[in-house]
Write an enzyme that holds these catalytic residues in place. Structure first.
Site, PDB file in Angstrom:
ATOM      1  N   LYS A  15       6.614   3.235  -7.930  1.00 27.85           N
ATOM      2  CA  LYS A  15       7.744   2.925  -7.045  1.00 27.85           C
ATOM      3  C   LYS A  15       8.532   1.743  -7.561  1.00 27.85           C
ATOM      4  O   LYS A  15       9.697   1.595  -7.266  1.00 27.85           O
ATOM      5  CB  LYS A  15       7.214   2.495  -5.666  1.00 27.85           C
ATOM      6  CG  LYS A  15       6.569   3.567  -4.866  1.00 27.85           C
ATOM      7  CD  LYS A  15       6.372   3.034  -3.453  1.00 27.85           C
ATOM      8  CE  LYS A  15       4.891   2.896  -3.166  1.00 27.85           C
ATOM      9  NZ  LYS A  15       4.457   3.429  -1.903  1.00 27.85           N
ATOM     10  N   ARG A  16       7.845   0.870  -8.287  1.00 31.32           N
ATOM     11  CA  ARG A  16       8.500  -0.354  -8.745  1.00 31.32           C
ATOM     12  C   ARG A  16       9.291  -0.150 -10.032  1.00 31.32           C
ATOM     13  O   ARG A  16      10.086  -0.988 -10.390  1.00 31.32           O
ATOM     14  CB  ARG A  16       7.467  -1.478  -8.906  1.00 31.32           C
ATOM     15  CG  ARG A  16       6.988  -2.039  -7.578  1.00 31.32           C
ATOM     16  CD  ARG A  16       5.760  -2.914  -7.744  1.00 31.32           C
ATOM     17  NE  ARG A  16       4.625  -2.148  -8.224  1.00 31.32           N
ATOM     18  CZ  ARG A  16       3.839  -1.406  -7.428  1.00 31.32           C
ATOM     19  NH1 ARG A  16       4.063  -1.358  -6.139  1.00 31.32           N
ATOM     20  NH2 ARG A  16       2.838  -0.726  -7.933  1.00 31.32           N
TER      21      ARG A  16
END
Ligand code: GLU
Ligand code: ZN
Length: 491
Positions: A260-261
């Site tokens: 997600k990052r």
């Protein structure tokens, strides 16, 4: 399955920006619901007040709408299982937790974190399974009172059966978990807050979900959930256990799981760069699925018509930005030209467009749009490609300038200007003849001869077809720009 009809759900937590993995999960669930004529339930798992935000919730809804998903039940749509936000369903969970405790399917666990850690380390050192050891499974009333007198507040822990759990994953086939690998687990915090481990299956049960399609990262929670389902069925809360299908991991750069990052996983990035929703969905559908071996480009309707979870490939899928862009470019070409022109609108005004709004000329835009349509990978590229039409002066890209303006460029530009002056400015062909002739006069092929003209007029070495661009810009402006470049060269 109730009425034999499929009920799937998409149940994100509103933490942070939506990411592509989440979109792929939504897409597969939505496509499966639409393919089977079933129901797509959208539920918000906002039980983590510390991490959830209202902004994130709004973004999720906005993203799903932008992508073109519709939900049959969920926020703003409503439905028979309202509310669809877990933060508004707390009483339901407390009730189920109480009934699980009463039935002996869950118990109070008083262990402190320090005690749990110490026993886990000891178990590891001794080579025993290191999960929860069942310490509080059979506490006597006296022990409990003693713990409470110490001021301990218990968590609620679910009692796992002491037998293996086998299920048939819709994507990966039969999977078995042994009891020593799936220890008893917490379902309610000491402060009374219910955990994901409880609320997710409870809501799936209450909302009569028939198929749970989600990422492989959640596979290890499935045996726990299946055991909980058995208990819920016994209590009459569930009508049975849903089928599970775990979608393959998505790998990013260097064959690491896309996180997600990672910036390339942010949905907003694709939206801001001007991916078409249909292009992005087409690409994301290929992360674990395919329409056929020889067709990469298809519409979402074609996907829906063909999609079956049974065809999802369990192997990790590789996220390939180049391929995503190529697919998007194809979808841009598939648009009707008026539709293309309309979709570009956001990039033709502030904050993206550098020109004054009154300098935008719709007639010029209509003329250039078909030439741009065949060349863009993402819509945001439109701004740089057409700014020469709407800015009073071209913006010179210095690298382009140095590259194109070599020894002798001034002489070439002078000849080109002369030939262009007497060319037919209603014909791109005639403008091409003029530059070709200028090149010949200086012993240059067309490619070399047109580079300084292009930079003089548009500011860059690459761009839309030059002669069409010149024709649309118009004689007067084009010649004035060549004059200005000549002045800049001799200055
Ligand atoms: N809220 C969970 C998540 O976002 C959903 C997991 C599931 O699909 O069961 O990870
Ligand atoms: Zn305990």
């Amino acid at each position: 399955m109730a009425n034999g009809s499929v009920r799937v759900r998409f149940c994100p937590s509103p933490t942070g920006n939506p990411h592509v993995g989440l979109v792929r999960t939504a897409l597969f669930n939505w496509a499966y619901a639409r393919h089977t004529g079933g129901t797509f339930v959208f539920r918000i798992e906002d039980t983590d007040a510390a991490r959830d935000s209202e902004e994130s919730y709004e973004q999720l809804l906005d993203s799903l709408r932008w992508l073109g998903f519709d939900w049959d039940e969920g926020p703003e749509t409503g439905g028979p299982h309202e509310p669809y936000r877990q933060s508004q369903r707390t009483d339901l969970y407390a009730d189920v937790a109480r009934r699980l405790l009463e039935a002996g399917r869950a118990y109070h666990c008083y262990c402190s974190t320090a005690e749990l850690d110490a026993r886990r380390d000891a178990a590891r050192a001794a080579g025993r399974p290191s999960g929860y050891d069942g310490h509080c499974r059979e506490l006597t009333a006296e022990r409990k009172s003693a713990y409470e007198a110490e001021g301990r507040t218990p968590i609620v822990r679910f009692r796992m059966p002491d037998a293996p759990i086998t299920f048939t994953d819709l994507v990966r086939g039969e999977i078995t978990y042994l009891p020593e690998n799936v220890p008893d687990y917490g379902i309610v915090r000491a402060n009374g807050a219910p955990l994901y481990t409880l609320v997710n299956p409870v809501d799936d049960a209450l909302m009569e979900i028939t198929h749970v399609l989600r990422g492989e990262d959640l596979l290890s929670s499935t045996p726990r959930q299946i055991a909980l389902y058995d208990a819920l069925t016994e209590l009459g809360v569930a009508k049975g256990t849903p089928a599970f299908g775990h979608l393959p991991y998505v790998m990013g750069e260097g064959n690491k799981k896309l996180s997600k990052r990672d910036p390339e996983s942010s949905l907003n990035l694709y939206r801001e760069r001007g991916f078409l929703p249909e292009g992005l969905l087409n690409y994301l559908s290929l992360l674990g699925w395919s329409l056929s071996a020889d067709r990469d480009i298809f519409t979402v309707e074609e996907m829906v018509a063909a999609f079956d979870v049974a065809d999802v490939n369990p192997n990790p899928a590789r996220f390939d930005l180049k391929k995503a862009e190529a697919i998007n470019a194809d979808h841009i070409r598939l648009l009707d030209v008026n539709e293309f022109a309309e979709r570009c609108a956001p990039w033709l005004r502030a904050p993206f467009a550098p020109w004054a709004p009154e300098d935008f000329d719709p007639a010029k835009w209509d003329a250039i749009a078909p030439h741009a349509q065949t060349r863009l990978k993402v819509l945001s590229e439109i701004t740089d490609n057409v700014d020469f039409l709407f800015l009073p002066e071209p913006v010179f890209d210095e690298t382009s300038w140095t590259k194109a303006m070599k020894e002798g460029s001034d002489a070439l530009l002078r000849t080109a200007r002369e030939k262009l002056e007497s060319a037919d400015w209603t014909s791109a062909e005639s403008l091409k003849e003029a530059v070709l002739a200028a090149g010949e006069a200086h012993g240059l092929k067309l490619g070399k001869a047109q580079a300084p003209v292009r930079v003089a007029v548009t500011g860059r070495t690459v761009g839309l077809p030059l002669f069409e661009s010149l024709e649309i810009l118009g004689r007067e402006k084009a010649l004035a720009r060549i004059d200005a470049a000549l002045a800049r060269l001799t200055a």
